[in-house]
Enzyme design. Structure first.
Site, PDB file in Angstrom:
ATOM      1  N   ARG A 216       2.979  -4.570  16.627  1.00  0.00           N
ATOM      2  CA  ARG A 216       1.320  -4.200  16.820  1.00  0.00           C
ATOM      3  C   ARG A 216       0.521  -5.535  16.924  1.00  0.00           C
ATOM      4  NH1 ARG A 216       1.640  -2.768  10.302  1.00  0.00           N
ATOM      5  NH2 ARG A 216       2.639  -5.112  10.358  1.00  0.00           N
TER       6      ARG A 216
ATOM      7  N   SER B  74       0.625  -1.361  -0.034  1.00  0.00           N
ATOM      8  CA  SER B  74       0.029  -0.016   0.135  1.00  0.00           C
ATOM      9  C   SER B  74       0.955   1.254  -0.145  1.00  0.00           C
ATOM     10  CB  SER B  74      -1.170   0.087   1.137  1.00  0.00           C
ATOM     11  OG  SER B  74      -0.258  -0.185   2.222  1.00  0.00           O
TER      12      SER B  74
END
Ligand code: CMX
Length: 434
Positions: free
Chosen positions: A326, A240
């Site tokens: 994360r 992305s």
């Protein structure tokens, strides 16, 4: 001029000579060689991108502007009564590398509020799409449609100096970013909540207002703030970020570039993995038919997936070689808020079993979980069970990082991206000569 823009301008002016010096005086210094395996294998490990917004160490995980996730959360101004910082303050931090004061943060909060509303034509467009269209397609189309309002594209047509590119890019980013939670919430309520919408609350920050427009009560506001921060940036080589950067390098504006990046995020090997994790887990539970899951039947189900030639979603990474911080950050959230939730227990059981299964199979270079393995369970717990929406949440967060990056790309005059390709015969020739 806003405080954010003023600090950004100062940082850009300080940074430009560093890039000029590197290019003019040290342009020939080597950063590495490219092997045939890298040319065929998706440029893995090829060092040919530059960003200062975040850096991903294979063992430590992500650092935003030099800070780990806990350090970032600790340093930034918090929303009153919340353990999490304002997304707006985080955006200031990513954009400038400076931790904003509460006053600077609230200035961005107010600026974002002014730009939250979606143009009517975006709503019209979404409503013409078949309701079973994937929410990522709607999200990308909504972003692309707003391109007509790009200040960058307009200023380029009027004629603009290269030195000034960053300013209209920044203006587009400041207009686009605050609209993304509104766009996401509109898609969600249109598709899954009988098309009943909740107007924005002018008293709320970006995370709080998103939770409000989704119709999910506290502490979902904190979930939103945490999600947007955790998913924001993962240096520049992921699909992305790289796509957004690549498209913007042709001087396509922020709307074209982000829409393209979002399309990349929609792939199952990238952001769509968060929906795949839930789909896999629910499929597994269904097969159990109400029986208590055990480590043994988790192991069997994982092997079934591998033996049928599919990947275990949420596990593995192109750069990371340990559990994604994360993942850990979201796991800690679960341990605080939903420690006994059965689905969390299954996700934890997979964490216990999957790395050994992947190691035993011996293919994946990294058997550890990534961000996507742990994100869906939190959404599910708070009632967001429509898992095909999960990647949109990732997309809102990812926009913060990639839009920051393309503003800096224009500020530093990075050129159009154009790597060189070779033919298979040329590779074979290189082997003979080696
Ligand atoms: N399950 C099964 N096989 C896996 C695997 C997994 N979770 N992760 C890697 N492998 C396989 C690869 O498919 C590859 O197989 P082949 O040799 O047959 O092609 C082999 O192991 C080597 O791959 P790798 O070098 O370890 O991993 P890559 O850098 O090529 O790919 C990634 C990285 C993330 C695409 C891969 O680990 C994967 O497919 N994971 C599952 C999907 C996923 O969770 N994606 C989300 C990543 C985070 C994000 O971007 O959001």
């Amino acid at each position: 001029m806003s405080s954010l823009k003023e600090v950004l301008q100062k940082k850009i002016e300080e940074h430009r000579p560093r890039i000029t010096r590197l290019l003019k005086e040290h342009g020939d210094v080597k950063l590495g060689d490219v092997t045939i395996a890298q040319a065929i294998g998706g440029a893995r490990g090829v060092r040919c991108l530059v960003t200062d917004v975040s850096y991903l160490d294979p063992y430590e995980g992500i650092r935003f502007r030099g800070k780990t996730i806990p350090e970032t959360i600790e340093a930034l101004p918090k929303v009153p009564g919340s353990a999490y910082p304002y997304v707006e303050g985080f955006f200031f931090f990513l954009m400038t590398g400076e931790v904003p004061t509460m006053e600077q943060t609230l200035e961005v909060v107010e600026e974002f509020k002014k730009n939250r509303e979606l143009p009517l034509y975006v709503i019209d467009l979404l409503r013409t799409m078949p309701r079973d269209t994937h929410p990522m397609t709607m999200f990308s189309a909504g972003i692309l449609a707003m391109q007509r309002d790009s200040v960058f594209a307009k200023r380029y047509q009027e004629g603009m100096s290269k030195m000034d590119y960053w300013e209209p890019m920044f203006e587009d980013v400041m207009s686009l970013l605050p609209k993304l939670p509104t766009l996401a919430a509109y898609i969600y309520r249109m598709k899954y909540k009988e098309d009943v919408h909740i107007p924005a609350d002018p008293s709320l920050d970006m995370g709080g207002n998103f939770a409000h427009m989704m119709g999910i009560p506290a502490p979902y506001d904190d979930v939103a703030r945490m999600y947007f921060l955790l998913h924001s940036d993962h240096e520049s080589g992921n699909v992305s970020a790289h796509t957004t950067h690549l498209v913007a390098s042709a001087l396509s504006d922020a709307f074209y570039a982000l829409s393209a990046g979002i399309n990349g995020l929609a792939g199952p090997l990238h952001g769509l993995a968060n929906q795949e994790v839930l789909r896999w887990t629910m499929g597994f539970m269904d097969k159990l038919g109400g029986a208590e899951p055990t480590e043994e039947n988790v192991r069997e189900a994982l092997w079934d997936t591998l033996n049928s030639g599919q990947v275990i979603p949420g596990y593995g990474h192109a750069v990371l070689r340990k559990t994604d911080p994360r993942y850990t950050s979201q796991r800690e959230f679960c341990l605080n808020h939903l420690p006994d939730y059965p689905l969390f227990k299954v996700i934890s059981m997979i964490y216990k079993v999957a790395p050994d299964v992947l190691r035993e199979q011996g293919k994946a270079k990294n058997p550890w979980p990534n961000v996507d393995a742990q994100s869906g369970v939190i959404q599910w717990y708070y009632g967001l069970t429509e898992w095909d929406f999960y990647t949109v949440l990732f997309g809102v967060g990812r926009a913060i990082g990639v839009l920051t990056n393309i503003t800096w790309d224009r500020a530093l005059g990075f050129p159009i991206e154009r790597p060189k390709s070779l033919t298979t015969a040329m590779l074979e020739e290189a082997v003979e000569k080696a």
